[in-house]
Design an enzyme around this catalytic site. Structure first.
Site, PDB file in Angstrom:
ATOM      1  N   ARG A 179       0.229   9.465  -4.387  1.00  0.00           N
ATOM      2  CA  ARG A 179      -0.453   8.290  -4.930  1.00  0.00           C
ATOM      3  C   ARG A 179      -1.669   8.631  -5.784  1.00  0.00           C
ATOM      4  O   ARG A 179      -1.793   8.150  -6.923  1.00  0.00           O
ATOM      5  CB  ARG A 179      -0.873   7.352  -3.780  1.00  0.00           C
ATOM      6  CG  ARG A 179       0.305   6.691  -3.081  1.00  0.00           C
ATOM      7  CD  ARG A 179      -0.103   6.052  -1.758  1.00  0.00           C
ATOM      8  NE  ARG A 179      -0.508   7.065  -0.774  1.00  0.00           N
ATOM      9  CZ  ARG A 179      -0.956   6.809   0.431  1.00  0.00           C
ATOM     10  NH1 ARG A 179      -1.088   5.554   0.815  1.00  0.00           N
ATOM     11  NH2 ARG A 179      -1.262   7.786   1.257  1.00  0.00           N
ATOM     12  N   ASP A 209       2.379   4.411   1.300  1.00  0.00           N
ATOM     13  CA  ASP A 209       2.640   5.838   1.144  1.00  0.00           C
ATOM     14  C   ASP A 209       4.125   6.022   0.826  1.00  0.00           C
ATOM     15  O   ASP A 209       4.983   5.702   1.653  1.00  0.00           O
ATOM     16  CB  ASP A 209       2.269   6.543   2.449  1.00  0.00           C
ATOM     17  CG  ASP A 209       2.377   8.039   2.342  1.00  0.00           C
ATOM     18  OD1 ASP A 209       3.009   8.531   1.381  1.00  0.00           O
ATOM     19  OD2 ASP A 209       1.829   8.720   3.214  1.00  0.00           O
ATOM     20  N   CYS A 234      -6.100   9.844  -1.674  1.00  0.00           N
ATOM     21  CA  CYS A 234      -5.051   9.431  -0.725  1.00  0.00           C
ATOM     22  C   CYS A 234      -5.000  10.467   0.393  1.00  0.00           C
ATOM     23  O   CYS A 234      -5.984  11.194   0.602  1.00  0.00           O
ATOM     24  CB  CYS A 234      -3.713   9.247  -1.433  1.00  0.00           C
ATOM     25  SG  CYS A 234      -3.031  10.729  -2.197  1.00  0.00           S
TER      26      CYS A 234
HETATM   27  P1  4NP Z   1       0.033  10.815  -0.627  1.00  0.00           P
HETATM   28  O1  4NP Z   1       1.392  10.973   0.200  1.00  0.00           O
HETATM   29  O2  4NP Z   1      -1.054  10.614   0.384  1.00  0.00           O
HETATM   30  O3  4NP Z   1       0.263   9.626  -1.473  1.00  0.00           O
HETATM   31  O4  4NP Z   1      -0.128  12.095  -1.428  1.00  0.00           O
HETATM   32  C1  4NP Z   1       1.540  11.944   1.197  1.00  0.00           C
HETATM   33  C2  4NP Z   1       1.952  13.204   0.859  1.00  0.00           C
HETATM   34  C3  4NP Z   1       2.130  14.168   1.839  1.00  0.00           C
HETATM   35  C4  4NP Z   1       1.879  13.842   3.154  1.00  0.00           C
HETATM   36  C5  4NP Z   1       1.454  12.582   3.490  1.00  0.00           C
HETATM   37  C6  4NP Z   1       1.266  11.632   2.514  1.00  0.00           C
HETATM   38  N1  4NP Z   1       2.104  14.819   4.151  1.00  0.00           N
HETATM   39  O5  4NP Z   1       1.919  14.479   5.337  1.00  0.00           O
HETATM   40  O6  4NP Z   1       2.448  15.966   3.851  1.00  0.00           O
END
Ligand code: 4NP
Length: 151
Positions: free
Chosen positions: A14, A122, A8
């Site tokens: 995720r 997300d 991800c």
């Molecule tokens: P993930 O969610 O891609 O599902 O782990 C996110 C976690 C952190 C960030 C973006 C998406 N961030 O920009 O810090």
């Protein structure tokens, strides 16, 4: 040994869930599962507490995981690379060196909805319900991923 990587953006919400869920459905002596993020914001950190909590609700412990960034070497180290959304897919495909690399990259919800390229949303900026929804989607998709591995 089949090697599967879940990807991800942050590798804290995720893909750690996808890793934990798939690990719970496969024989670890036959299938190696890992996860990574295309971004580097959280490298070395634990999964998001909300992912830890929703996994724990279903008796899956993801607190052994530490965030790492996806790298080109992952194309060599893994047989299948499941991305959570279309943006992850673009980011990973941008690093692909050849068609063999590209062919490893799959959208995880295409296991449930073939060819529809549906995103796992997300949940980072949303509430707890987002994590429950993400868990349920990934659980259904991982049932099929695990079944495919046994064929
Ligand atoms: P993930 O969610 O891609 O599902 O782990 C996110 C976690 C952190 C960030 C973006 C998406 N961030 O920009 O810090």
């Amino acid at each position: 040994m089949t090697r599967i990587l879940m990807v991800c953006l942050g590798n804290i919400c995720r893909s750690p869930l996808a890793e934990g869920i798939l690990k719970s459905k496969v024989d670890s002596s036959l299938v190696f599962v890992d996860s990574a993020g295309t971004g580097n914001y959280h490298v070395g950190g634990l999964p998001d507490q909300r992912s830890i909590d929703v996994a724990k609700k279903y008796a899956i412990d993801i607190t052994d995981q530490r965030c790492r960034q996806f790298s080109v070497k992952d194309f060599d180290d893994f047989d299948l690379i499941y991305v959570m959304d279309n943006s992850n897919r673009r980011n990973v495909l941008n690093l692909a060196r050849n068609d063999q690399d590209k062919n490893k990259v799959k959208m995880i919800l295409n296991e449930l909805f073939p060819n529809e390229n549906v995103d796992v949303p997300d949940p980072y900026t949303g509430g707890l319900n987002g994590f429950e929804q993400v868990y349920q989607m990934l659980d259904k998709a991982c049932v099929i991923v695990a079944q495919n591995l046994r064929l």
